[in-house]
Design a protein around this motif. Structure first.
Motif, PDB file in Angstrom:
ATOM      1  N   LYS A   1     -17.265   5.759   3.252  1.00 24.90           N
ATOM      2  CA  LYS A   1     -16.981   4.379   3.638  1.00 24.90           C
ATOM      3  C   LYS A   1     -16.410   3.582   2.460  1.00 24.90           C
ATOM      4  O   LYS A   1     -15.886   2.496   2.645  1.00 24.90           O
ATOM      5  CB  LYS A   1     -18.249   3.705   4.152  1.00 24.90           C
ATOM      6  CG  LYS A   1     -18.721   4.203   5.497  1.00 24.90           C
ATOM      7  CD  LYS A   1     -20.130   3.737   5.826  1.00 24.90           C
ATOM      8  CE  LYS A   1     -20.248   2.229   5.831  1.00 24.90           C
ATOM      9  NZ  LYS A   1     -21.633   1.780   6.063  1.00 24.90           N
TER      10      LYS A   1
ATOM     11  N   SER B   1     -12.112   6.557  -1.594  1.00 26.32           N
ATOM     12  CA  SER B   1     -11.006   7.225  -0.911  1.00 26.32           C
ATOM     13  C   SER B   1      -9.817   6.291  -0.819  1.00 26.32           C
ATOM     14  O   SER B   1      -9.973   5.075  -0.669  1.00 26.32           O
ATOM     15  CB  SER B   1     -11.436   7.648   0.492  1.00 26.32           C
ATOM     16  OG  SER B   1     -12.453   8.620   0.435  1.00 26.32           O
TER      17      SER B   1
ATOM     18  N   ALA C   1     -13.064   6.458   5.699  1.00 25.27           N
ATOM     19  CA  ALA C   1     -12.508   5.350   4.924  1.00 25.27           C
ATOM     20  C   ALA C   1     -11.442   4.600   5.720  1.00 25.27           C
ATOM     21  O   ALA C   1     -11.369   3.369   5.677  1.00 25.27           O
ATOM     22  CB  ALA C   1     -11.917   5.881   3.620  1.00 25.27           C
TER      23      ALA C   1
ATOM     24  N   TYR D   1     -13.684   2.745  -0.057  1.00 28.81           N
ATOM     25  CA  TYR D   1     -12.243   2.968  -0.023  1.00 28.81           C
ATOM     26  C   TYR D   1     -11.512   2.028  -0.967  1.00 28.81           C
ATOM     27  O   TYR D   1     -12.023   0.987  -1.388  1.00 28.81           O
ATOM     28  CB  TYR D   1     -11.693   2.786   1.397  1.00 28.81           C
ATOM     29  CG  TYR D   1     -11.801   1.381   1.924  1.00 28.81           C
ATOM     30  CD1 TYR D   1     -10.797   0.435   1.685  1.00 28.81           C
ATOM     31  CD2 TYR D   1     -12.920   0.971   2.653  1.00 28.81           C
ATOM     32  CE1 TYR D   1     -10.914  -0.860   2.146  1.00 28.81           C
ATOM     33  CE2 TYR D   1     -13.035  -0.325   3.135  1.00 28.81           C
ATOM     34  CZ  TYR D   1     -12.026  -1.239   2.876  1.00 28.81           C
ATOM     35  OH  TYR D   1     -12.129  -2.516   3.327  1.00 28.81           O
TER      36      TYR D   1
END
Length: 370
Positions: free
Chosen positions: A363, A3, A305, A365
């Motif tokens: 999580k 992300s 994120a 990112y």
């Protein structure tokens, strides 16, 4: 795919102040892709308990309000009432506190609405059927809005470990009864010495679980009590109280589920202000010296994120001399979890792991510097 988390530091120059940097950040992060035209936009933030000065400056909210209005939106600032006794436990005191801290229509350009009403009883239950919560009791103004924007002050928190986007939404949008569910596995209790026998809890109990005894003191029939928290919400004398017994792990998982309920059916955008990173929550009427230097502002469409990236930014920052966790060798803290040093019994990782599990975000990112 990782992300995208967009980040800007706090360095400025002539023609590019911090408010300009905030606007530039959210535009680069994609806020212009949201259709704001004639939509009610809930800007969820913490107004700060009076006496605490670590909360986000209202100037930032005003710039975001201005942008949303230019895009055709109808923004309002909002938060829900607190479960504990303080200056934000009912809408009248809450509004006075918000105004005192600079969050008012004149300074921000929009109205301030307390999401769960005068006494914290105006909420809508959203079915989610997740592991810990079958429904989520969310302030009506939040549910009725078309778009959610989270402006979170990133800091430490005694029970959650840290307070970021998930905490700002999952706990902050919950009604007082919802906050009871998040904080406790037990039904409320009556502190008899505080009870004045007004009977308001009796009138507002939908399950006929509260009565007054022969001494005009409230008592709870636990065979009938469902733990909805309505008595805690309406009691003005702090007689009906929460039994604070939920573990940090379970509370953080519940917060993730409440956040899921809030954003699952509508556009949402998230901003973390990683500055004045105080060791404790903004709910206290004081704020301690920050544990790290001011870092910057981050934004994303992924709340998991965003919180994970914010934690890592704090991990990689130096500890401030004189702060709550500073020892003689501050370099020992580089790359380590500062929040674990502040609140060793809090389990923030459980919340982010659970949020990822239920599909709220990732999580994983990628930081994009603006």
């Amino acid at each position: 795919m990782a992300s995208k988390v967009y980040f800007t530091n706090l360095r400025t120059r002539p023609g590019m102040n911090l408010l300009d940097k905030l606007e530039n950040l959210v535009k680069k992060a994609g806020i212009l892709n949201i259709d704001f035209e004639n939509k009610f936009v809930a800007i969820k933030l913490h107004f700060g308990e009076p006496g605490n000065l670590a909360y986000i400056r209202p100037n930032y909210a005003a710039r975001l309000v201005k942008l949303i209005k230019e895009l055709g939106g109808r923004p309002f600032l909002t938060d829900s009432n607190t479960l504990y006794s303080g200056r934000r436990a009912n809408a009248l005191d809450h509004l006075e506190s918000a105004y005192e801290n600079g969050f008012n229509p004149l300074s921000t350009g929009c109205q301030v609405i307390i999401a769960d009403g005068l006494k914290g009883t105006e909420y809508i239950e959203i079915p989610i059927n997740l592991e810990y919560c079958k429904t989520a009791k969310i302030g009506s103004a939040i549910v009725d809005s078309d778009i959610i924007i989270s402006m979170a002050h990133f800091k430490g928190h005694e029970q959650a470990g840290f307070g970021g986007t998930l905490k700002n939404l999952g706990m902050g949008c919950a009604s007082r009864g919802g906050k009871l569910e998040l904080h406790s596995t037990s039904q409320p209790k009556i502190v008899e010495k505080n009870c004045v026998g007004c009977g308001i809890c009796v009138k507002n109990c939908a399950h006929d679980a509260i009565h007054l005894n022969e001494d005009k003191i409230a008592y709870i029939d636990y065979e009938k009590c469902v733990g909805c928290g309505q008595c805690v919400a309406v009691c003005q004398y702090n007689a009906a109280q929460v039994v604070w017994n939920e573990s940090s792990e379970i509370m953080n998982k519940k917060i993730a589920e409440y956040t899921y309920a809030i954003v699952k059916d509508k556009p949402a955008f998230y901003i973390n202000f990683i500055m004045n990173v105080s060791p404790d929550c903004d709910c206290w009427s004081n704020n301690d010296y920050p544990i790290v230097p001011d870092i910057g502002i981050a934004a994303s469409f992924d709340p998991v994120a965003l919180d994970m990236a914010s934690v890592d930014l704090v991990k990689n920052a130096p500890v401030l001399p004189g702060s709550k966790i500073y020892k003689d060798h501050s370099h020992d803290f580089l790359g380590k979890d500062k929040f674990k040093f502040v609140h060793p019994n809090a389990d923030w990782e459980a919340g982010l792991n659970h949020a990822e599990k239920i599909g709220l975000g990732s999580k994983d990112y990628e930081i994009i510097l603006i």
